[in-house]
Design an enzyme around this catalytic site. Structure first.
Site, PDB file in Angstrom:
ATOM      1  N   GLY A   1       0.825  -1.207   0.000  1.00  0.00           N
ATOM      2  CA  GLY A   1       0.000   0.000   0.000  1.00  0.00           C
ATOM      3  C   GLY A   1       0.858   1.257   0.000  1.00  0.00           C
ATOM      4  O   GLY A   1       0.537   2.254  -0.655  1.00  0.00           O
TER       5      GLY A   1
ATOM      6  N   ASP B   1       0.821  -0.290  12.949  1.00  0.00           N
ATOM      7  CA  ASP B   1       1.208  -1.588  12.381  1.00  0.00           C
ATOM      8  C   ASP B   1       1.502  -2.638  13.459  1.00  0.00           C
ATOM      9  O   ASP B   1       1.770  -3.794  13.138  1.00  0.00           O
ATOM     10  CB  ASP B   1       2.452  -1.421  11.504  1.00  0.00           C
ATOM     11  CG  ASP B   1       2.146  -0.625  10.244  1.00  0.00           C
ATOM     12  OD1 ASP B   1       0.976  -0.587   9.830  1.00  0.00           O
ATOM     13  OD2 ASP B   1       3.077  -0.018   9.686  1.00  0.00           O
TER      14      ASP B   1
HETATM   15  C1  S3P Z   1       3.114   3.820   6.242  1.00  0.00           C
HETATM   16  C2  S3P Z   1       2.001   4.377   6.821  1.00  0.00           C
HETATM   17  C3  S3P Z   1       0.970   3.580   7.502  1.00  0.00           C
HETATM   18  C4  S3P Z   1       1.453   2.173   7.835  1.00  0.00           C
HETATM   19  C5  S3P Z   1       2.181   1.540   6.689  1.00  0.00           C
HETATM   20  C6  S3P Z   1       3.397   2.370   6.303  1.00  0.00           C
HETATM   21  C7  S3P Z   1       4.084   4.688   5.558  1.00  0.00           C
HETATM   22  O1  S3P Z   1      -0.160   3.459   6.654  1.00  0.00           O
HETATM   23  O2  S3P Z   1       0.375   1.354   8.223  1.00  0.00           O
HETATM   24  O3  S3P Z   1       2.614   0.230   7.018  1.00  0.00           O
HETATM   25  O4  S3P Z   1       5.222   4.234   5.274  1.00  0.00           O
HETATM   26  O5  S3P Z   1       3.751   5.860   5.303  1.00  0.00           O
HETATM   27  P1  S3P Z   1      -1.364   4.561   6.640  1.00  0.00           P
HETATM   28  O6  S3P Z   1      -0.831   5.803   6.059  1.00  0.00           O
HETATM   29  O7  S3P Z   1      -2.418   3.937   5.778  1.00  0.00           O
HETATM   30  O8  S3P Z   1      -1.780   4.696   8.069  1.00  0.00           O
END
Ligand code: S3P
Length: 439
Positions: free
Chosen positions: A98, A319
Protein backbone atom coordinates in the site's frame (compact mmCIF):
# COMPACT_ATOMS: atom_id res chain seq x y z
CA UNK A 1 -0.70 -19.47 -7.78
CA UNK A 2 2.72 -19.22 -6.15
CA UNK A 3 3.33 -21.73 -3.38
CA UNK A 4 2.98 -20.56 0.15
CA UNK A 5 4.50 -21.73 3.41
CA UNK A 6 3.16 -22.45 6.87
CA UNK A 7 4.87 -22.01 10.22
CA UNK A 8 4.82 -24.84 12.70
CA UNK A 9 5.83 -23.53 16.11
CA UNK A 10 6.35 -25.69 19.20
CA UNK A 11 5.19 -24.19 22.47
CA UNK A 12 7.40 -22.64 25.12
CA UNK A 13 11.01 -21.50 25.06
CA UNK A 14 12.52 -18.09 25.72
CA UNK A 15 14.07 -15.34 23.60
CA UNK A 16 17.64 -14.33 24.36
CA UNK A 17 20.73 -12.73 22.84
CA UNK A 18 21.32 -9.68 20.65
CA UNK A 19 19.78 -9.39 17.20
CA UNK A 20 19.28 -6.78 14.52
CA UNK A 21 16.02 -6.99 12.60
CA UNK A 22 15.89 -5.79 8.96
CA UNK A 23 15.72 -2.16 7.89
CA UNK A 24 12.72 0.10 8.34
CA UNK A 25 10.20 -0.42 5.57
CA UNK A 26 8.84 3.14 5.51
CA UNK A 27 12.30 4.69 5.42
CA UNK A 28 13.52 2.17 2.81
CA UNK A 29 10.65 3.01 0.42
CA UNK A 30 11.28 6.72 0.80
CA UNK A 31 15.03 6.39 0.31
CA UNK A 32 14.47 4.61 -3.02
CA UNK A 33 11.91 7.21 -4.10
CA UNK A 34 13.86 10.32 -3.13
CA UNK A 35 17.21 8.82 -4.19
CA UNK A 36 15.71 8.23 -7.65
CA UNK A 37 14.33 11.77 -7.90
CA UNK A 38 17.47 13.45 -6.57
CA UNK A 39 20.38 14.87 -8.51
CA UNK A 40 23.51 12.81 -7.94
CA UNK A 41 24.29 9.47 -6.34
CA UNK A 42 22.56 8.34 -3.15
CA UNK A 43 24.16 5.54 -1.12
CA UNK A 44 21.80 3.63 1.17
CA UNK A 45 22.91 1.19 3.87
CA UNK A 46 20.62 -0.95 6.02
CA UNK A 47 17.96 -1.04 3.28
CA UNK A 48 15.12 -3.51 3.81
CA UNK A 49 15.41 -6.05 0.99
CA UNK A 50 11.80 -7.08 1.42
CA UNK A 51 9.47 -7.59 -1.51
CA UNK A 52 7.59 -4.34 -0.85
CA UNK A 53 10.71 -2.21 -1.21
CA UNK A 54 11.84 -4.27 -4.21
CA UNK A 55 8.51 -3.39 -5.87
CA UNK A 56 9.30 0.30 -5.43
CA UNK A 57 12.82 -0.16 -6.75
CA UNK A 58 11.52 -2.16 -9.72
CA UNK A 59 9.16 0.68 -10.60
CA UNK A 60 11.96 3.24 -10.70
CA UNK A 61 14.18 0.91 -12.72
CA UNK A 62 11.28 0.56 -15.18
CA UNK A 63 11.31 4.37 -15.45
CA UNK A 64 15.00 4.54 -16.34
CA UNK A 65 16.68 4.86 -12.93
CA UNK A 66 19.98 2.98 -12.63
CA UNK A 67 20.77 1.41 -9.28
CA UNK A 68 23.36 -1.09 -8.04
CA UNK A 69 22.18 -3.61 -5.47
CA UNK A 70 20.60 -4.16 -3.13
CA UNK A 71 23.28 -6.34 -1.66
CA UNK A 72 23.33 -6.96 2.11
CA UNK A 73 21.39 -3.77 2.64
CA UNK A 74 23.54 -1.61 0.35
CA UNK A 75 21.97 0.19 -2.57
CA UNK A 76 23.52 2.84 -4.81
CA UNK A 77 20.98 4.93 -6.70
CA UNK A 78 21.89 7.19 -9.59
CA UNK A 79 19.21 9.84 -9.31
CA UNK A 80 17.68 11.30 -12.45
CA UNK A 81 16.33 14.51 -10.93
CA UNK A 82 12.69 15.48 -10.40
CA UNK A 83 12.02 15.62 -14.13
CA UNK A 84 14.23 12.79 -15.35
CA UNK A 85 11.92 9.76 -15.17
CA UNK A 86 11.00 8.01 -18.44
CA UNK A 87 7.66 6.48 -19.39
CA UNK A 88 7.49 2.84 -18.26
CA UNK A 89 6.74 0.28 -20.98
CA UNK A 90 4.35 -1.67 -18.76
CA UNK A 91 2.13 -1.34 -15.73
CA UNK A 92 4.06 -0.81 -12.51
CA UNK A 93 3.41 -3.72 -10.13
CA UNK A 94 3.38 -2.66 -6.48
CA UNK A 95 2.85 -6.24 -5.24
CA UNK A 96 1.44 -6.26 -1.70
CA UNK A 97 2.51 -2.72 -0.82
CA UNK A 98 0.00 0.00 0.00
CA UNK A 99 2.84 2.40 0.81
CA UNK A 100 4.41 1.87 -2.61
CA UNK A 101 1.13 2.38 -4.46
CA UNK A 102 -0.04 5.45 -2.56
CA UNK A 103 3.28 7.27 -2.52
CA UNK A 104 3.99 6.43 -6.16
CA UNK A 105 0.58 7.84 -7.11
CA UNK A 106 1.72 11.25 -5.85
CA UNK A 107 4.96 11.09 -7.80
CA UNK A 108 3.36 9.79 -10.99
CA UNK A 109 0.57 12.39 -10.96
CA UNK A 110 3.28 14.98 -11.62
CA UNK A 111 4.95 13.25 -14.59
CA UNK A 112 4.70 14.05 -18.27
CA UNK A 113 3.71 10.46 -19.16
CA UNK A 114 0.75 8.15 -18.48
CA UNK A 115 1.20 5.27 -16.05
CA UNK A 116 -0.70 2.44 -14.42
CA UNK A 117 -0.22 1.04 -10.91
CA UNK A 118 -1.33 -2.52 -10.19
CA UNK A 119 -1.04 -4.82 -7.16
CA UNK A 120 -1.63 -8.33 -5.82
CA UNK A 121 -4.96 -9.72 -4.64
CA UNK A 122 -4.76 -8.03 -1.21
CA UNK A 123 -3.63 -4.64 -2.53
CA UNK A 124 -6.30 -4.76 -5.24
CA UNK A 125 -8.94 -4.63 -2.49
CA UNK A 126 -7.50 -1.65 -0.64
CA UNK A 127 -8.97 1.88 -0.76
CA UNK A 128 -7.24 4.36 -3.07
CA UNK A 129 -9.82 7.16 -3.14
CA UNK A 130 -8.03 8.58 -0.13
CA UNK A 131 -5.25 9.54 -2.56
CA UNK A 132 -7.08 9.84 -5.89
CA UNK A 133 -9.59 12.38 -4.50
CA UNK A 134 -7.10 14.96 -3.16
CA UNK A 135 -4.79 14.39 -6.14
CA UNK A 136 -7.83 15.09 -8.33
CA UNK A 137 -8.35 18.34 -6.42
CA UNK A 138 -4.76 19.23 -7.37
CA UNK A 139 -5.65 18.73 -11.04
CA UNK A 140 -4.50 15.13 -11.51
CA UNK A 141 -6.58 12.75 -13.59
CA UNK A 142 -6.67 9.27 -12.06
CA UNK A 143 -9.05 6.45 -12.93
CA UNK A 144 -9.59 3.69 -10.40
CA UNK A 145 -11.46 0.40 -10.55
CA UNK A 146 -14.90 0.17 -8.93
CA UNK A 147 -15.09 1.47 -5.39
CA UNK A 148 -11.86 3.43 -5.73
CA UNK A 149 -9.72 0.26 -5.80
CA UNK A 150 -6.57 -0.43 -7.84
CA UNK A 151 -5.48 -0.43 -10.59
CA UNK A 152 -4.80 3.30 -10.78
CA UNK A 153 -4.52 4.77 -14.28
CA UNK A 154 -2.73 8.08 -14.01
CA UNK A 155 -2.75 10.62 -16.86
CA UNK A 156 0.50 12.38 -17.54
CA UNK A 157 1.09 15.96 -18.63
CA UNK A 158 -1.38 17.49 -16.18
CA UNK A 159 -0.61 20.83 -14.63
CA UNK A 160 -0.94 20.34 -10.86
CA UNK A 161 -1.75 23.10 -8.40
CA UNK A 162 -1.06 23.10 -4.68
CA UNK A 163 -3.92 22.53 -2.22
CA UNK A 164 -4.38 23.07 1.50
CA UNK A 165 -5.77 19.69 2.50
CA UNK A 166 -7.48 18.74 5.75
CA UNK A 167 -6.79 15.02 5.85
CA UNK A 168 -9.85 13.08 7.07
CA UNK A 169 -7.87 10.10 8.42
CA UNK A 170 -4.50 9.93 10.17
CA UNK A 171 -2.46 8.51 7.29
CA UNK A 172 1.22 9.05 6.62
CA UNK A 173 0.75 7.48 3.21
CA UNK A 174 -1.81 10.08 2.15
CA UNK A 175 0.27 12.91 3.62
CA UNK A 176 3.40 11.69 1.83
CA UNK A 177 1.58 11.15 -1.46
CA UNK A 178 0.36 14.76 -1.46
CA UNK A 179 3.74 16.19 -0.46
CA UNK A 180 5.35 14.27 -3.32
CA UNK A 181 2.73 15.58 -5.74
CA UNK A 182 3.42 19.03 -4.27
CA UNK A 183 6.99 18.82 -5.58
CA UNK A 184 5.36 19.15 -9.03
CA UNK A 185 2.44 21.47 -8.24
CA UNK A 186 2.21 25.23 -8.63
CA UNK A 187 2.62 27.11 -5.35
CA UNK A 188 2.27 25.65 -1.88
CA UNK A 189 0.94 22.20 -1.01
CA UNK A 190 -0.14 21.75 2.61
CA UNK A 191 -1.60 18.85 4.57
CA UNK A 192 -3.12 19.11 8.04
CA UNK A 193 -3.39 15.83 9.91
CA UNK A 194 -6.06 14.97 12.49
CA UNK A 195 -3.42 13.24 14.66
CA UNK A 196 0.35 12.92 14.35
CA UNK A 197 1.54 10.26 11.89
CA UNK A 198 5.02 9.06 10.97
CA UNK A 199 7.12 11.93 9.67
CA UNK A 200 9.82 10.12 7.71
CA UNK A 201 8.88 11.92 4.49
CA UNK A 202 9.34 15.35 6.05
CA UNK A 203 12.65 14.34 7.64
CA UNK A 204 14.00 12.76 4.50
CA UNK A 205 12.97 15.62 2.21
CA UNK A 206 14.95 17.92 4.50
CA UNK A 207 17.86 15.46 4.41
CA UNK A 208 17.80 15.81 0.60
CA UNK A 209 17.99 19.59 1.01
CA UNK A 210 14.31 20.33 0.32
CA UNK A 211 12.59 22.88 2.60
CA UNK A 212 9.50 21.55 4.41
CA UNK A 213 7.56 23.64 6.93
CA UNK A 214 5.87 22.08 9.94
CA UNK A 215 3.54 24.24 12.04
CA UNK A 216 1.57 22.17 14.53
CA UNK A 217 -0.45 19.62 12.59
CA UNK A 218 0.15 21.38 9.25
CA UNK A 219 3.03 20.44 6.98
CA UNK A 220 3.74 22.25 3.73
CA UNK A 221 6.20 22.71 0.93
CA UNK A 222 6.64 24.86 -2.17
CA UNK A 223 7.42 23.46 -5.61
CA UNK A 224 10.41 24.59 -7.60
CA UNK A 225 13.14 23.15 -5.38
CA UNK A 226 15.61 20.37 -6.10
CA UNK A 227 16.57 17.20 -4.29
CA UNK A 228 20.29 16.76 -3.71
CA UNK A 229 21.58 13.21 -3.31
CA UNK A 230 22.73 12.13 0.16
CA UNK A 231 23.74 9.06 2.11
CA UNK A 232 21.12 7.24 4.16
CA UNK A 233 21.62 4.77 7.02
CA UNK A 234 18.29 2.99 7.50
CA UNK A 235 17.66 1.95 11.12
CA UNK A 236 16.16 -1.43 12.01
CA UNK A 237 12.38 -1.41 11.76
CA UNK A 238 10.57 -0.93 15.07
CA UNK A 239 7.58 -2.67 13.47
CA UNK A 240 9.71 -5.78 12.93
CA UNK A 241 11.35 -5.45 16.36
CA UNK A 242 7.84 -5.50 17.82
CA UNK A 243 7.45 -9.28 17.39
CA UNK A 244 10.48 -9.73 19.65
CA UNK A 245 9.36 -7.06 22.12
CA UNK A 246 6.10 -8.96 22.57
CA UNK A 247 7.66 -12.43 22.36
CA UNK A 248 10.24 -11.68 25.04
CA UNK A 249 7.64 -10.02 27.25
CA UNK A 250 5.38 -13.09 27.27
CA UNK A 251 8.04 -15.85 27.41
CA UNK A 252 9.33 -16.42 30.96
CA UNK A 253 13.07 -15.80 31.52
CA UNK A 254 13.53 -13.99 28.21
CA UNK A 255 16.19 -11.30 27.92
CA UNK A 256 16.89 -10.02 24.43
CA UNK A 257 18.39 -6.84 22.97
CA UNK A 258 17.25 -5.46 19.62
CA UNK A 259 20.01 -3.42 18.05
CA UNK A 260 19.89 -0.11 16.20
CA UNK A 261 16.10 0.24 16.22
CA UNK A 262 14.47 3.41 14.89
CA UNK A 263 12.66 5.16 17.76
CA UNK A 264 11.21 8.12 15.89
CA UNK A 265 8.61 9.66 18.27
CA UNK A 266 5.90 9.10 15.62
CA UNK A 267 6.60 5.34 15.71
CA UNK A 268 6.97 4.46 19.39
CA UNK A 269 3.34 3.79 20.27
CA UNK A 270 4.24 0.13 20.76
CA UNK A 271 6.82 1.00 23.41
CA UNK A 272 4.40 3.33 25.19
CA UNK A 273 1.58 0.77 25.11
CA UNK A 274 3.73 -2.16 26.24
CA UNK A 275 5.10 -0.05 29.11
CA UNK A 276 1.54 0.81 30.18
CA UNK A 277 0.89 -2.96 30.21
CA UNK A 278 3.82 -3.48 32.56
CA UNK A 279 6.51 -4.56 30.08
CA UNK A 280 10.17 -4.37 31.05
CA UNK A 281 11.74 -2.36 28.21
CA UNK A 282 14.93 -0.35 28.35
CA UNK A 283 16.15 2.03 25.66
CA UNK A 284 19.94 1.89 25.61
CA UNK A 285 22.53 4.04 23.89
CA UNK A 286 20.12 6.51 22.25
CA UNK A 287 21.69 8.29 19.28
CA UNK A 288 20.74 9.99 16.02
CA UNK A 289 21.51 8.48 12.62
CA UNK A 290 20.85 10.52 9.49
CA UNK A 291 18.07 12.57 11.03
CA UNK A 292 16.33 9.62 12.71
CA UNK A 293 16.62 8.71 16.43
CA UNK A 294 17.88 5.18 17.09
CA UNK A 295 18.48 3.04 20.20
CA UNK A 296 19.10 -0.53 21.29
CA UNK A 297 16.08 -1.95 23.08
CA UNK A 298 16.50 -4.50 25.89
CA UNK A 299 13.38 -6.42 26.79
CA UNK A 300 12.92 -8.91 29.59
CA UNK A 301 9.94 -11.07 30.46
CA UNK A 302 7.27 -9.43 32.62
CA UNK A 303 3.76 -10.11 33.86
CA UNK A 304 1.62 -7.92 31.60
CA UNK A 305 -1.77 -6.54 32.57
CA UNK A 306 -4.68 -5.47 30.41
CA UNK A 307 -5.28 -1.78 29.69
CA UNK A 308 -7.58 0.56 27.83
CA UNK A 309 -5.27 1.65 25.00
CA UNK A 310 -5.11 5.47 24.78
CA UNK A 311 -6.52 6.55 21.40
CA UNK A 312 -3.72 9.06 20.87
CA UNK A 313 -1.31 6.11 20.67
CA UNK A 314 -3.24 4.37 17.87
CA UNK A 315 -1.65 6.10 14.83
CA UNK A 316 1.76 5.79 16.52
CA UNK A 317 1.39 1.99 16.77
CA UNK A 318 -0.84 1.31 13.80
CA UNK A 319 1.21 -1.59 12.38
CA UNK A 320 1.93 -3.10 15.78
CA UNK A 321 -1.59 -4.11 16.83
CA UNK A 322 -1.51 -7.72 15.66
CA UNK A 323 1.45 -8.32 17.98
CA UNK A 324 -0.05 -6.17 20.74
CA UNK A 325 -3.20 -8.33 20.63
CA UNK A 326 -1.00 -11.34 21.43
CA UNK A 327 0.44 -9.41 24.37
CA UNK A 328 -3.13 -8.62 25.48
CA UNK A 329 -4.12 -12.29 25.21
CA UNK A 330 -1.27 -13.16 27.61
CA UNK A 331 -1.95 -10.29 30.02
CA UNK A 332 -3.90 -10.39 33.24
CA UNK A 333 -7.32 -8.78 32.75
CA UNK A 334 -9.05 -7.03 29.89
CA UNK A 335 -7.53 -4.94 27.10
CA UNK A 336 -9.76 -2.57 25.14
CA UNK A 337 -8.82 -0.96 21.84
CA UNK A 338 -10.98 1.78 20.27
CA UNK A 339 -10.42 4.35 17.51
CA UNK A 340 -8.60 1.89 15.26
CA UNK A 341 -10.94 1.52 12.30
CA UNK A 342 -7.93 1.88 9.97
CA UNK A 343 -6.88 -1.64 11.00
CA UNK A 344 -9.71 -2.95 8.86
CA UNK A 345 -8.10 -1.69 5.63
CA UNK A 346 -4.53 -2.95 6.05
CA UNK A 347 -3.03 -5.97 4.26
CA UNK A 348 -6.03 -7.79 5.75
CA UNK A 349 -8.87 -6.74 8.03
CA UNK A 350 -6.59 -7.02 11.03
CA UNK A 351 -9.38 -6.77 13.60
CA UNK A 352 -11.41 -9.60 12.06
CA UNK A 353 -8.46 -11.84 11.21
CA UNK A 354 -6.82 -11.46 14.63
CA UNK A 355 -10.11 -12.03 16.47
CA UNK A 356 -10.68 -15.18 14.43
CA UNK A 357 -7.17 -16.51 15.13
CA UNK A 358 -7.27 -15.66 18.84
CA UNK A 359 -10.56 -17.52 19.21
CA UNK A 360 -8.95 -20.56 17.59
CA UNK A 361 -6.37 -20.41 20.39
CA UNK A 362 -9.08 -20.32 23.04
CA UNK A 363 -8.93 -16.58 23.75
CA UNK A 364 -12.05 -14.53 24.44
CA UNK A 365 -11.66 -11.80 21.77
CA UNK A 366 -14.64 -9.66 20.75
CA UNK A 367 -14.56 -7.43 17.67
CA UNK A 368 -16.04 -3.93 17.78
CA UNK A 369 -16.46 -1.68 14.73
CA UNK A 370 -13.26 0.23 15.49
CA UNK A 371 -11.34 -2.08 17.77
CA UNK A 372 -11.38 -5.19 19.91
CA UNK A 373 -11.87 -6.33 23.51
CA UNK A 374 -9.54 -9.11 24.62
CA UNK A 375 -9.75 -11.03 27.90
CA UNK A 376 -6.24 -12.08 28.84
CA UNK A 377 -5.70 -15.62 29.98
CA UNK A 378 -4.16 -18.80 28.73
CA UNK A 379 -3.40 -19.54 25.10
CA UNK A 380 -3.86 -23.03 23.77
CA UNK A 381 -2.29 -24.48 20.63
CA UNK A 382 -4.13 -24.59 17.33
CA UNK A 383 -4.24 -23.86 13.65
CA UNK A 384 -4.61 -20.22 12.56
CA UNK A 385 -4.81 -18.56 9.15
CA UNK A 386 -2.81 -15.36 8.56
CA UNK A 387 -4.88 -14.58 5.43
CA UNK A 388 -1.62 -13.75 3.70
CA UNK A 389 -0.89 -10.89 6.11
CA UNK A 390 2.78 -10.77 7.09
CA UNK A 391 2.30 -9.12 10.46
CA UNK A 392 -0.45 -11.52 11.48
CA UNK A 393 1.73 -14.49 10.55
CA UNK A 394 4.64 -13.28 12.70
CA UNK A 395 2.37 -12.35 15.62
CA UNK A 396 0.81 -15.80 15.87
CA UNK A 397 4.24 -17.41 15.53
CA UNK A 398 5.36 -15.51 18.65
CA UNK A 399 2.18 -16.52 20.49
CA UNK A 400 3.54 -20.08 20.71
CA UNK A 401 6.07 -18.89 23.32
CA UNK A 402 3.18 -18.63 25.78
CA UNK A 403 0.85 -21.33 24.41
CA UNK A 404 0.15 -24.73 25.93
CA UNK A 405 0.35 -26.56 22.57
CA UNK A 406 1.89 -26.15 19.11
CA UNK A 407 0.62 -23.41 16.79
CA UNK A 408 0.43 -23.81 13.03
CA UNK A 409 0.17 -20.55 11.11
CA UNK A 410 -1.06 -20.83 7.53
CA UNK A 411 -0.15 -18.73 4.49
CA UNK A 412 3.04 -17.06 5.70
CA UNK A 413 4.79 -16.39 2.37
CA UNK A 414 4.12 -12.65 2.58
CA UNK A 415 6.39 -12.35 5.60
CA UNK A 416 8.99 -11.77 2.88
CA UNK A 417 7.34 -8.42 2.10
CA UNK A 418 8.65 -6.85 5.32
CA UNK A 419 10.84 -9.36 7.15
CA UNK A 420 12.86 -11.70 4.95
CA UNK A 421 14.63 -14.26 7.14
CA UNK A 422 12.17 -13.94 10.03
CA UNK A 423 11.95 -17.67 10.81
CA UNK A 424 15.73 -18.11 10.84
CA UNK A 425 16.35 -15.05 13.01
CA UNK A 426 13.53 -15.98 15.41
CA UNK A 427 14.76 -19.59 15.65
CA UNK A 428 18.25 -18.32 16.49
CA UNK A 429 16.76 -16.20 19.26
CA UNK A 430 14.89 -19.17 20.79
CA UNK A 431 11.53 -19.57 19.01
CA UNK A 432 10.89 -23.24 18.11
CA UNK A 433 9.73 -22.38 14.58
CA UNK A 434 9.91 -24.45 11.41
CA UNK A 435 8.78 -23.62 7.90
CA UNK A 436 6.74 -26.16 5.97
CA UNK A 437 5.30 -26.24 2.48
CA UNK A 438 1.92 -24.56 2.68
CA UNK A 439 -1.43 -26.23 2.10
C1 S3P B 1 3.11 3.82 6.24
C2 S3P B 1 2.00 4.38 6.82
C3 S3P B 1 0.97 3.58 7.50
C4 S3P B 1 1.45 2.17 7.84
C5 S3P B 1 2.18 1.54 6.69
C6 S3P B 1 3.40 2.37 6.30
C7 S3P B 1 4.08 4.69 5.56
O1 S3P B 1 -0.16 3.46 6.65
O2 S3P B 1 0.38 1.35 8.22
O3 S3P B 1 2.61 0.23 7.02
O4 S3P B 1 5.22 4.23 5.27
O5 S3P B 1 3.75 5.86 5.30
P1 S3P B 1 -1.36 4.56 6.64
O6 S3P B 1 -0.83 5.80 6.06
O7 S3P B 1 -2.42 3.94 5.78
O8 S3P B 1 -1.78 4.70 8.07
Amino acid sequence: MSKTIDYRVRPGGRLAGRIRVPGDKSISHRSVMLGSLAEGTTRVTGLLEGEDVLSTLGAFRAMGVRAEGPDRGKLVIHGVGLHGLKAPKQSLDMGNSGTAMRLMAGILAGQAFDSELIGDESLSKRPMKRVSDPLGAMGAVIATAEGGRPPLRIKGGRKLRGIDYQMPMASAQVKSCLLFAGLYADGETAVTEPAPTRDHTERMLRGFGYAVQTAGARVSLQSGGRLKACDIDVPADISSATFFLVGASIAPDSDITLEHVGINPTRIGVINILKLMGANLELLNPREVGGEPVADIRVRAAQLHGIRIPEDQVPLAIDEFPALFIAAACARGETVLTGAHELRVKESDRIAVMAQGLKRLGVDARETPDGIVIQGGRLQGGDVDSHGDHRIAMSFAMAALAASGPITVRDCKNVDTSFPGFATLAAGAGLAIEEQDGQ
